[in-house]
Write an enzyme that holds these catalytic residues in place. Structure first.
Site, PDB file in Angstrom:
ATOM      1  N   ARG A 152      47.191 -33.998  -8.449  1.00 43.27           N
ATOM      2  CA  ARG A 152      47.077 -33.901  -9.249  1.00 43.27           C
ATOM      3  C   ARG A 152      45.809 -32.983  -9.953  1.00 43.27           C
ATOM      4  O   ARG A 152      45.936 -31.491  -9.501  1.00 43.27           O
ATOM      5  CB  ARG A 152      45.350 -34.525  -8.535  1.00 43.27           C
ATOM      6  CG  ARG A 152      45.869 -36.260  -8.157  1.00 43.27           C
ATOM      7  CD  ARG A 152      44.326 -36.507  -6.889  1.00 43.27           C
ATOM      8  NE  ARG A 152      43.515 -35.529  -5.869  1.00 43.27           N
ATOM      9  CZ  ARG A 152      42.678 -34.980  -6.322  1.00 43.27           C
ATOM     10  NH1 ARG A 152      42.179 -34.793  -7.843  1.00 43.27           N
ATOM     11  NH2 ARG A 152      42.011 -33.988  -5.190  1.00 43.27           N
ATOM     12  N   LYS A 160      44.447 -43.263  -8.042  1.00 43.85           N
ATOM     13  CA  LYS A 160      43.386 -42.169  -7.503  1.00 43.85           C
ATOM     14  C   LYS A 160      42.411 -42.887  -8.481  1.00 43.85           C
ATOM     15  O   LYS A 160      41.577 -43.104  -8.019  1.00 43.85           O
ATOM     16  CB  LYS A 160      43.583 -40.485  -7.465  1.00 43.85           C
ATOM     17  CG  LYS A 160      44.378 -40.197  -5.954  1.00 43.85           C
ATOM     18  CD  LYS A 160      43.170 -40.869  -4.750  1.00 43.85           C
ATOM     19  CE  LYS A 160      44.362 -39.857  -3.807  1.00 43.85           C
ATOM     20  NZ  LYS A 160      43.349 -40.746  -2.344  1.00 43.85           N
ATOM     21  N   HIS A 167      37.456 -43.364   0.976  1.00 39.06           N
ATOM     22  CA  HIS A 167      38.902 -42.014   1.370  1.00 39.06           C
ATOM     23  C   HIS A 167      39.396 -41.779   2.946  1.00 39.06           C
ATOM     24  O   HIS A 167      39.352 -40.454   3.487  1.00 39.06           O
ATOM     25  CB  HIS A 167      38.853 -40.595   1.427  1.00 39.06           C
ATOM     26  CG  HIS A 167      39.880 -40.498   0.588  1.00 39.06           C
ATOM     27  ND1 HIS A 167      39.763 -38.983   0.565  1.00 39.06           N
ATOM     28  CD2 HIS A 167      41.275 -40.328   0.479  1.00 39.06           C
ATOM     29  CE1 HIS A 167      41.181 -38.618  -0.252  1.00 39.06           C
ATOM     30  NE2 HIS A 167      41.735 -39.401  -0.278  1.00 39.06           N
ATOM     31  N   SER A 172      43.259 -34.985   0.972  1.00 39.08           N
ATOM     32  CA  SER A 172      44.641 -35.003   1.275  1.00 39.08           C
ATOM     33  C   SER A 172      45.099 -33.673   2.483  1.00 39.08           C
ATOM     34  O   SER A 172      44.966 -32.531   1.867  1.00 39.08           O
ATOM     35  CB  SER A 172      45.017 -34.746  -0.314  1.00 39.08           C
ATOM     36  OG  SER A 172      47.032 -34.484   0.141  1.00 39.08           O
ATOM     37  N   LYS A 211      45.468 -37.891   7.670  1.00 39.68           N
ATOM     38  CA  LYS A 211      45.526 -39.150   7.727  1.00 39.68           C
ATOM     39  C   LYS A 211      46.427 -40.052   8.276  1.00 39.68           C
ATOM     40  O   LYS A 211      46.604 -40.975   8.686  1.00 39.68           O
ATOM     41  CB  LYS A 211      44.478 -39.699   6.407  1.00 39.68           C
ATOM     42  CG  LYS A 211      42.849 -38.734   6.218  1.00 39.68           C
ATOM     43  CD  LYS A 211      42.664 -39.632   4.866  1.00 39.68           C
ATOM     44  CE  LYS A 211      43.299 -39.950   3.886  1.00 39.68           C
ATOM     45  NZ  LYS A 211      43.354 -38.258   3.251  1.00 39.68           N
ATOM     46  N   THR A 212      47.867 -40.117   6.947  1.00 38.32           N
ATOM     47  CA  THR A 212      48.609 -40.655   7.366  1.00 38.32           C
ATOM     48  C   THR A 212      49.525 -40.663   8.352  1.00 38.32           C
ATOM     49  O   THR A 212      49.754 -41.609   8.565  1.00 38.32           O
ATOM     50  CB  THR A 212      49.597 -40.389   5.608  1.00 38.32           C
ATOM     51  OG1 THR A 212      49.039 -40.374   4.584  1.00 38.32           O
ATOM     52  CG2 THR A 212      50.571 -40.519   6.058  1.00 38.32           C
ATOM     53  N   ASP A 243      44.742 -44.578   3.311  1.00 38.18           N
ATOM     54  CA  ASP A 243      44.098 -43.708   2.232  1.00 38.18           C
ATOM     55  C   ASP A 243      42.510 -44.192   1.852  1.00 38.18           C
ATOM     56  O   ASP A 243      42.191 -43.555   1.905  1.00 38.18           O
ATOM     57  CB  ASP A 243      44.983 -43.779   0.773  1.00 38.18           C
ATOM     58  CG  ASP A 243      44.750 -42.239   0.869  1.00 38.18           C
ATOM     59  OD1 ASP A 243      44.256 -40.646   0.646  1.00 38.18           O
ATOM     60  OD2 ASP A 243      44.464 -42.570  -0.705  1.00 38.18           O
ATOM     61  N   ARG A 297      56.073 -36.216  -2.251  1.00 37.18           N
ATOM     62  CA  ARG A 297      55.979 -36.840  -1.629  1.00 37.18           C
ATOM     63  C   ARG A 297      56.501 -37.812  -2.001  1.00 37.18           C
ATOM     64  O   ARG A 297      57.313 -38.335  -2.672  1.00 37.18           O
ATOM     65  CB  ARG A 297      54.855 -37.036  -3.241  1.00 37.18           C
ATOM     66  CG  ARG A 297      53.181 -36.731  -2.692  1.00 37.18           C
ATOM     67  CD  ARG A 297      51.898 -36.560  -1.622  1.00 37.18           C
ATOM     68  NE  ARG A 297      51.274 -36.403  -1.855  1.00 37.18           N
ATOM     69  CZ  ARG A 297      49.897 -36.391  -1.422  1.00 37.18           C
ATOM     70  NH1 ARG A 297      50.307 -38.096  -0.526  1.00 37.18           N
ATOM     71  NH2 ARG A 297      48.651 -35.575  -1.155  1.00 37.18           N
TER      72      ARG A 297
END
Length: 528
Positions: free
Chosen positions: A55, A197, A216, A235, A239-240, A254, A319
């Site tokens: 990003r 996003k 989030h 990130s 989390k994933t 997410d 990714r």
């Protein structure tokens, strides 16, 4: 006369052709014909995103208009841009779209039909259309036939480059959100995460007014009892990985909303980091990278096209975007109950926070607002090693409203439903980054499993005076020494010095950013 599906109403004139909601196989073929990427040996489409491999937060702006001005928390993240500049860039992007094939996807955000929003994404690239097809909720044929007008439109033109001197941007890239006209412009970057996003930012603006807390976080639930847990974190905090538990149903990895009916996923897919991806540690993610998946910046063997997930020469932020039904234990549709457990994930690069600690309601509010973690390599442009950061609500770049709006909604829910809250450090132990080691994933999984199953409810706890948290002294599957961070450091004095430094960082950040928070929340944080 070709069908443009109403794009002319937003100024898209004379496209060469418009392809709407095409299949993954078709989009993959088209991307290959356009030389946008190549196939891996698993059949996944692999692309390189060029200059932007993460990003670009400095290139994101919100259009400042009288109708929304007082609602936005303007700061160095929520930056304003004028309506005139937005319209000028939009006109140039619309001209850029002329005589080009366009790839259109009409989908939904929000598994709860009562909170669902319709998003139309107009793409220059077939590969990015494949990505957002995977990430949004895909309409059925009947839903598509009755789709009507979208609630929000996103125009994506990575080949169009802004002129900062003329356009008022910071670089060739721009992510411009206009909440008034319900449109997003994404220019100059091929990093597909900007689309995802932008959808999230839109949901975060509109849903609180509807009584829904946007978060989030990832979420999963017990397949039998339906007991639901949510995992907050930036990130790279896990989390994933941690929500993809083979013993639980994955609701989403997410972005979620919390309504009076329970938790629901905003998305229909996952966007997982691939760096150092190991089939033994993360089999679900590893096996999801197959035909229909879009992969960004993973290095392939030139002869075999086999991915090397351990090669970071392009970026650490490799990714993969895939539909959530590529995960065999995914909950369909993506809805769960009222969360009984909340996990705050932080990657502490100083190595001083405990691997798991229990939080009071007030401490939970403190850490939710604070959002301490370390930005890991590659997540944003220019990040090459962990950098400590405080990201409000564990998602500050995507939260346009004042923090106390979201924080207040979470506090009300914790109190109403008696939800248990734990702070989990997935960062470093035994020393800071460069000296200590990253927390072993198997121990983190064991601690979270214990928290979710109630095994930590009745164990002895030690109150840490410095960080003002309660640390369990035993946990199934975890050596006792691991639970107390000071015990993992060879030099205890060095730990004390570093812990004091980190506590002071918490104190100064909170005093500067949230001076008007209630005293009981301030007192629940680390102590200098």
């Amino acid at each position: 006369m070709q069908h443009t599906y109403g794009l002319d109403r937003i100024g898209v004139i004379n496209p060469e052709v418009v392809y709407r909601n095409m299949s993954p196989a078709w989009l993959t073929e088209q991307a290959l014909l356009n030389q946008e990427g190549v196939l891996s040996d698993t059949g996944a489409l692999v692309v390189r995103t060029g200059k932007y491999t993460g990003r670009a937060p400095d290139d994101k702006f919100i259009v400042d208009t009288p109708s929304i001005h007082d609602y936005i928390a303007w700061n160095n993240i929520n930056r304003p841009i004028s309506k005139e500049k937005f319209n000028a860039i939009k006109s140039k992007m619309l001209a850029y779209f002329q005589n080009r094939p366009l790839y259109l996807f009409d989908g939904f955000a929000g598994a709860d039909e009562l909170c669902r929003k319709k998003f139309r994404v107009v793409n220059e690239l077939a590969s990015e259309c494949l990505f957002i097809r995977n990430l949004l909720i895909r309409p059925t044929a009947e839903e598509l036939a009755q789709y009507g007008e979208p609630d929000f439109t996103i125009l994506v033109a990575p080949g169009f480059q802004c002129n900062p001197q003329v356009d008022g941007t910071h670089s060739q890239a721009a992510i411009l959100v206009d909440y008034e006209s319900r449109m997003v412009l994404i220019a100059g970057t091929r990093y597909a995460g900007e689309i995802k996003k932008s959808v999230f930012s839109v949901m975060n603006y509109f849903l609180p007014n509807e009584g829904v807390l946007p978060m989030h976080c990832s979420a999963n639930m017990d397949p039998v009892t339906k007991e639901t847990a949510i995992f907050f974190g930036l990130s790279g905090t896990g989390k994933t990985t941690l929500s993809a538990d083979p013993n639980r149903k994955l609701i989403g990895d997410d972005e979620h909303g919390w309504s009076s009916r329970g938790i629901f996923n905003f998305e229909g897919g996952c966007y997982a980091k691939c760096i150092n991806l190991n089939p033994e540690k993360e089999p679900y993610i590893y096996n999801a990278i197959k035909a229909g998946t879009l992969v960004e910046n993973v290095v392939l063997d030139e002869d075999t096209r086999h991915p090397n997930y351990f090669d970071s020469k392009i970026t650490e932020n490799t990714r993969a975007g895939y539909p959530i039904d590529y995960i065999p234990n995914a909950a369909q549709p993506g809805k769960g109950g009222i969360p009984t457990v909340i996990i705050f994930l932080t990657a502490d690069s100083f190595g001083v926070l405990p691997p798991i600690s229990r939080l009071s309601k007030e401490a939970a509010m403190y850490h939710f607002v604070t959002g301490f973690t370390s930005k890991v390599a590659g997540t944003e442009q220019g990040i090459t090693e962990p950098i400590p950061t405080f990201s409000t609500l564990f998602g500050e770049p995507f939260m346009p409203l004042a923090p106390d709006i979201y924080a207040g909604m979470l506090g009300e829910r914790i109190e109403k439903y008696n939800t248990k809250v734990y702070l989990v450090n997935t960062g470093w132990t035994g020393g800071p980054y460069g000296i200590g080691s990253r927390m072993d994933l198997k121990y983190t999984r064991a601690m979270i499993t214990a928290a979710l199953n109630g095994y930590l409810d009745d164990v002895p706890y030690r109150h840490d005076l410095r960080f003002n948290v309660d640390i369990p002294q035993t946990c199934p599957g975890v050596p006792n020494q691991i639970l107390n961070p000071r015990a993992t450091w060879d030099n205890k004095k060095s730990y004390d010095i570093m812990a004091k430094k980190v506590a002071a960082m918490f104190y100064e950040n909170f005093k500067t950013k949230y001076p008007d928070m209630p005293e009981e929340i301030i007192e629940a944080g680390p102590r200098v």
